[in-house]
Design a protein around this motif. Sequence first.
Motif, PDB file in Angstrom:
ATOM      1  N   SER A  59      17.407  11.784 -15.068  1.00  8.45           N
ATOM      2  CA  SER A  59      16.796  11.364 -13.630  1.00  8.45           C
ATOM      3  C   SER A  59      17.453  11.964 -12.607  1.00  8.45           C
ATOM      4  O   SER A  59      18.668  11.990 -12.522  1.00  8.45           O
ATOM      5  CB  SER A  59      16.966   9.803 -13.637  1.00  8.45           C
ATOM      6  N   PRO A  60      16.720  12.512 -11.748  1.00  8.66           N
ATOM      7  CA  PRO A  60      15.214  12.345 -11.800  1.00  8.66           C
ATOM      8  C   PRO A  60      14.484  13.188 -12.850  1.00  8.66           C
ATOM      9  O   PRO A  60      15.017  14.305 -13.007  1.00  8.66           O
ATOM     10  CB  PRO A  60      14.649  13.003 -10.117  1.00  8.66           C
ATOM     11  N   GLY A  61      13.580  12.644 -13.387  1.00  9.58           N
ATOM     12  CA  GLY A  61      12.856  13.475 -14.554  1.00  9.58           C
ATOM     13  C   GLY A  61      12.530  14.806 -14.215  1.00  9.58           C
ATOM     14  O   GLY A  61      12.145  15.494 -13.257  1.00  9.58           O
ATOM     15  N   LEU A  62      13.011  15.664 -15.046  1.00  7.26           N
ATOM     16  CA  LEU A  62      12.826  17.131 -15.078  1.00  7.26           C
ATOM     17  C   LEU A  62      12.853  17.687 -16.242  1.00  7.26           C
ATOM     18  O   LEU A  62      13.690  17.602 -17.086  1.00  7.26           O
ATOM     19  CB  LEU A  62      13.739  17.903 -14.270  1.00  7.26           C
ATOM     20  N   ILE A  63      11.919  18.687 -16.802  1.00  5.80           N
ATOM     21  CA  ILE A  63      11.853  19.357 -18.104  1.00  5.80           C
ATOM     22  C   ILE A  63      11.585  20.806 -17.627  1.00  5.80           C
ATOM     23  O   ILE A  63      10.786  21.020 -16.607  1.00  5.80           O
ATOM     24  CB  ILE A  63      10.616  18.964 -18.849  1.00  5.80           C
ATOM     25  N   PHE A  64      12.490  21.894 -18.028  1.00  8.54           N
ATOM     26  CA  PHE A  64      12.459  23.215 -17.530  1.00  8.54           C
ATOM     27  C   PHE A  64      12.743  24.078 -18.761  1.00  8.54           C
ATOM     28  O   PHE A  64      13.354  23.539 -19.592  1.00  8.54           O
ATOM     29  CB  PHE A  64      13.481  23.295 -16.411  1.00  8.54           C
ATOM     30  N   TRP A  65      12.375  25.451 -18.520  1.00  5.58           N
ATOM     31  CA  TRP A  65      12.795  26.320 -19.565  1.00  5.58           C
ATOM     32  C   TRP A  65      13.387  27.620 -19.211  1.00  5.58           C
ATOM     33  O   TRP A  65      13.056  27.873 -17.969  1.00  5.58           O
ATOM     34  CB  TRP A  65      11.625  26.688 -20.619  1.00  5.58           C
ATOM     35  N   LEU A  66      14.019  28.078 -19.665  1.00  7.94           N
ATOM     36  CA  LEU A  66      14.905  29.441 -19.355  1.00  7.94           C
ATOM     37  C   LEU A  66      14.401  30.478 -20.298  1.00  7.94           C
ATOM     38  O   LEU A  66      14.306  30.556 -21.646  1.00  7.94           O
ATOM     39  CB  LEU A  66      16.289  29.330 -19.596  1.00  7.94           C
ATOM     40  N   GLU A  67      13.658  31.631 -19.411  1.00  6.76           N
ATOM     41  CA  GLU A  67      13.116  32.551 -20.441  1.00  6.76           C
ATOM     42  C   GLU A  67      13.927  33.628 -20.847  1.00  6.76           C
ATOM     43  O   GLU A  67      14.769  34.305 -19.910  1.00  6.76           O
ATOM     44  CB  GLU A  67      12.006  33.271 -19.664  1.00  6.76           C
ATOM     45  N   ARG A  68      14.063  34.162 -21.959  1.00 10.36           N
ATOM     46  CA  ARG A  68      15.307  34.875 -22.503  1.00 10.36           C
ATOM     47  C   ARG A  68      14.762  36.294 -22.104  1.00 10.36           C
ATOM     48  O   ARG A  68      13.840  36.747 -22.269  1.00 10.36           O
ATOM     49  CB  ARG A  68      15.362  34.904 -23.906  1.00 10.36           C
ATOM     50  N   PRO A  69      15.858  37.159 -21.238  1.00  7.52           N
ATOM     51  CA  PRO A  69      15.338  38.591 -20.937  1.00  7.52           C
ATOM     52  C   PRO A  69      15.750  39.479 -22.121  1.00  7.52           C
ATOM     53  O   PRO A  69      16.134  39.117 -23.148  1.00  7.52           O
ATOM     54  CB  PRO A  69      16.443  38.640 -19.779  1.00  7.52           C
ATOM     55  N   LYS A  70      15.165  40.742 -21.908  1.00  8.75           N
ATOM     56  CA  LYS A  70      15.551  41.732 -22.781  1.00  8.75           C
ATOM     57  C   LYS A  70      17.057  41.784 -23.398  1.00  8.75           C
ATOM     58  O   LYS A  70      17.076  42.027 -24.604  1.00  8.75           O
ATOM     59  CB  LYS A  70      14.796  43.007 -22.372  1.00  8.75           C
ATOM     60  N   ASN A  71      18.048  41.856 -22.248  1.00  7.25           N
ATOM     61  CA  ASN A  71      19.412  41.730 -22.452  1.00  7.25           C
ATOM     62  C   ASN A  71      19.872  40.249 -22.232  1.00  7.25           C
ATOM     63  O   ASN A  71      20.091  39.923 -21.011  1.00  7.25           O
ATOM     64  CB  ASN A  71      19.987  42.614 -21.634  1.00  7.25           C
ATOM     65  N   PRO A  72      20.103  39.733 -23.178  1.00  9.51           N
ATOM     66  CA  PRO A  72      20.217  38.238 -22.870  1.00  9.51           C
ATOM     67  C   PRO A  72      21.575  37.750 -22.501  1.00  9.51           C
ATOM     68  O   PRO A  72      22.004  36.963 -22.006  1.00  9.51           O
ATOM     69  CB  PRO A  72      20.188  37.538 -24.291  1.00  9.51           C
ATOM     70  N   LEU A  73      22.616  39.010 -22.555  1.00 10.12           N
ATOM     71  CA  LEU A  73      24.035  38.640 -22.063  1.00 10.12           C
ATOM     72  C   LEU A  73      24.182  39.194 -20.447  1.00 10.12           C
ATOM     73  O   LEU A  73      24.938  38.785 -19.918  1.00 10.12           O
ATOM     74  CB  LEU A  73      24.948  39.462 -23.025  1.00 10.12           C
ATOM     75  N   LYS A  74      23.133  40.092 -20.064  1.00  9.50           N
ATOM     76  CA  LYS A  74      23.331  40.585 -18.604  1.00  9.50           C
ATOM     77  C   LYS A  74      22.210  40.383 -17.800  1.00  9.50           C
ATOM     78  O   LYS A  74      22.426  40.296 -16.672  1.00  9.50           O
ATOM     79  CB  LYS A  74      23.600  41.996 -18.942  1.00  9.50           C
ATOM     80  N   GLY A  75      20.853  40.128 -18.557  1.00 10.18           N
ATOM     81  CA  GLY A  75      20.079  39.614 -17.823  1.00 10.18           C
ATOM     82  C   GLY A  75      19.857  38.370 -17.350  1.00 10.18           C
ATOM     83  O   GLY A  75      20.450  37.581 -17.596  1.00 10.18           O
ATOM     84  N   LYS A  76      18.835  38.079 -16.412  1.00 10.64           N
ATOM     85  CA  LYS A  76      18.756  36.802 -15.857  1.00 10.64           C
ATOM     86  C   LYS A  76      17.729  36.104 -16.767  1.00 10.64           C
ATOM     87  O   LYS A  76      16.868  36.804 -16.905  1.00 10.64           O
ATOM     88  CB  LYS A  76      18.250  36.978 -14.469  1.00 10.64           C
ATOM     89  N   TRP A  77      18.266  34.998 -16.862  1.00  7.25           N
ATOM     90  CA  TRP A  77      17.202  34.122 -17.707  1.00  7.25           C
ATOM     91  C   TRP A  77      16.300  33.188 -16.746  1.00  7.25           C
ATOM     92  O   TRP A  77      16.871  32.400 -15.764  1.00  7.25           O
ATOM     93  CB  TRP A  77      18.084  32.953 -18.325  1.00  7.25           C
ATOM     94  N   LYS A  78      15.107  33.562 -16.520  1.00  6.28           N
ATOM     95  CA  LYS A  78      14.237  33.206 -15.681  1.00  6.28           C
ATOM     96  C   LYS A  78      13.952  31.666 -15.508  1.00  6.28           C
ATOM     97  O   LYS A  78      13.606  31.102 -16.927  1.00  6.28           O
ATOM     98  CB  LYS A  78      12.690  33.926 -15.636  1.00  6.28           C
ATOM     99  N   TYR A  79      13.803  31.082 -14.766  1.00  8.39           N
ATOM    100  CA  TYR A  79      14.003  29.414 -14.568  1.00  8.39           C
ATOM    101  C   TYR A  79      12.319  29.181 -14.346  1.00  8.39           C
ATOM    102  O   TYR A  79      11.844  29.728 -13.424  1.00  8.39           O
ATOM    103  CB  TYR A  79      14.829  28.791 -13.687  1.00  8.39           C
ATOM    104  N   HIS A  80      11.864  28.224 -15.315  1.00  9.61           N
ATOM    105  CA  HIS A  80      10.498  27.820 -15.146  1.00  9.61           C
ATOM    106  C   HIS A  80      10.473  26.278 -15.259  1.00  9.61           C
ATOM    107  O   HIS A  80      11.315  25.682 -16.198  1.00  9.61           O
ATOM    108  CB  HIS A  80       9.773  28.475 -16.297  1.00  9.61           C
ATOM    109  N   VAL A  81       9.723  25.558 -14.331  1.00  7.11           N
ATOM    110  CA  VAL A  81       9.372  24.060 -14.644  1.00  7.11           C
ATOM    111  C   VAL A  81       8.239  23.737 -15.499  1.00  7.11           C
ATOM    112  O   VAL A  81       7.248  24.287 -15.423  1.00  7.11           O
ATOM    113  CB  VAL A  81       9.308  23.433 -13.151  1.00  7.11           C
ATOM    114  N   VAL A  82       8.547  22.829 -16.495  1.00  3.97           N
ATOM    115  CA  VAL A  82       7.488  22.331 -17.352  1.00  3.97           C
ATOM    116  C   VAL A  82       6.884  21.352 -16.543  1.00  3.97           C
ATOM    117  O   VAL A  82       5.585  20.943 -16.483  1.00  3.97           O
ATOM    118  CB  VAL A  82       8.006  21.909 -18.777  1.00  3.97           C
ATOM    119  N   ASP A  83       7.897  20.252 -16.120  1.00  6.51           N
ATOM    120  CA  ASP A  83       7.167  19.030 -15.629  1.00  6.51           C
ATOM    121  C   ASP A  83       8.389  18.496 -14.851  1.00  6.51           C
ATOM    122  O   ASP A  83       9.644  18.603 -15.068  1.00  6.51           O
ATOM    123  CB  ASP A  83       6.695  18.029 -16.544  1.00  6.51           C
TER     124      ASP A  83
END
Length: 741
Positions: free
Chosen positions: A471-495
Amino acid sequence: MRPIALILLGCLPMVAVDLRFRTQEIQKDFGVVYAVLTADVNKDGKLDIVAINPTQLVWYQNPSWEKHVILDGKTKKDNVCVAAHDIDRDGKLDFAIGADWQPSNTASGGSLQWTDQKGNVVPLGDEPTLHRMRFGDIDGDGEKELIVVPLHGRGNKGPNWEGAGARILVLHPPKNPAKEPWKTEVADDSLHIIHNFIVTDFDGEKGDEIIAASRDGLYVIKKSNGAWGKRQLGEGAPGEIKMGMVNGLQRAIATVEPWHGNGIVIYEEPAPKMDPQAAPPLRGPKKWDGKMWPRQFIEERLAQAHALGWGDFDGDGADDLAVGWREKNFGVAVYQRGGAGKWTRTALVDDGGLAAEDLDVADLNGDGLADIIAVGRKTANIKIYWNETKPAWRHHEVTKGFANHTAIAADFTGDGRKDIIVNDETNKRTILLTAPDWKPTVLHEGVWAIHSEAFDVDGDGDTDWIGAQYSPGLIFWLERPKNPLKGKWKYHVVDSHSQGGVNGVHGLIAGDIDGDGKPDLVGNSGQPTGMFSNSIAWFKPPKWERTVFAMKDAPGLSHYMGIGDVNGDGRADIAVGAKTGADGNYFAWWEAPANPREASWKKHLIADKQPGATNIAIFDVNGDGKRDFFATRGHGFGVVWFEAPDWRAHEVDSELGGPHDLATGDIDGDGDIDAVTCAKDSHIVAWFENDGKGNFTRHDIWYGNAAYDIRLVDMDNDGDLDVLVAGQTTKNVIWMENKRK
């Protein structure tokens, strides 16, 4: 709501681990070995052994056990006690020593001194019958004081030893402890025959307390607002004393009674009152209500018991008790606490080979199991009892220091190993812990997640991470980059509740809802506010189309969902537990229609009157071909399963407080489905062994962890299921390695 039939089957008795020890004698013919302790003397990261005899202070170097003599004849005979601490603050360990031991002379003797490792002795004074010493932070300033205690009061005479009480002295090391005087306080002078004491943070307040075992009873001695005072903790006339943690929550004090006696007594901290709807109880030091701890004799057959030590000998996180005695069939044994608080001798570690004067417990070889180091009086020897027990589970702590409600394991880096993603509640950070050394990488900041899932959201062949904020309610996902240790995990909202979406998202679960062979996501909207109050929805990736299938039909603060084909029609149905309120405390399931994108899901009640209902799974529990429900009451007590087709209830366990998580799978490899939970209030990780017919045996894996999230996953790729636990109030992440093979 209709009542349920309740069958009280319970669990079969828990199975104990056989304790095994191998003996190694590292010293013979050493004279009376008065005391032993373990410490890293040479700062190589290994625990060494320190011991004293009447004239010497020596240490034995781990792992060769080469003997090093620090003092020989530089103190008045007999040396009787020793304590280790960096007294002069030079980064090297020093030692305080009590010598000139004359137990019947209450007018003189009892010399006190300290030495560095080079044998430079600094006298500190005298106290007749000086007998025991320890370091502790009495005033809570981060600096340790030296506490010394004589056996008798000055001027006392045997056999009754009456008169003035023994002076418990607290010495404060000055900046230059070799040249400046040490400030000395008398903490108490009212108790008689103080055979030993401990120094510990007993009440969770500033500074350590002294707990003295005396002929007058067990007393807590504390300095508060500049003044010393004492309160009785236990009755009896105890001698030796040590404190341990016997289960997930309760401390226990072991004593020899009377001093040099035949009995072993346990003073057990009263169990905390649990309210799983409220905050979980804390383990360890806590405010004391002043009530005395109840005591019980667990042994009355020993001749001059004189040594005690607590340690986890079977790898379950709970302390067991090592006891040594020095007369008549002398030896060393281990006692363990079983169900209903009953204690049993489970191992005779030494039978006649060592007349125990003192012992210590420590993990000398870093294998996670406690070893025993004991020293003999009439046998004049020092022995190591190597713990070679083979526990069914091995504990690994991955990280600690922050509260977290969810952790999930998958190969997030593409190297074939299971990594872990955890969310730091305190700092609102999502963190990748990379196997095998668990190096942390912060993936995202600014959001707290109460639950999580992981799968390939975007179909690019790697594993992404999905999180839910309550609360406040949020579902999100982090997109794995090609280099998961150095690249940015892009933030996306599901709901998002802020965008008119779900609110009160307590649970997430991935599963194929529409039968297309790809994972979908189910999340609840459990808060009674918002557009989708008291509801549950499923989301179709990658665009995350929302279908609210339980529209305002899941009241009572719904928690976690289960997915499975309940009625055998080939469709994925969804079940949930709801924890509280007049319209809660139930388990229910929703029957999927032919088109799951429609809102025509039909609700079915499984059971009401289930206080604190939270977690539920769908599988064939008893092997009859029908799908049953297995559930926990995570804001209540216990575990239950409901048998198809009429959902007859079978109580699996009624004792666990707050089993707020659930994972199911074939833990023992016998072909049927078992279950595991971590009780956030009882602080116990337990798995339930299914015999294939719905009869369960409870096995406690680990004591001392609280959790909101638990997973079954093959962490080490050895072909069996291990247990991953997100330590909520215990502020850690652990995994328990399945060693049953």
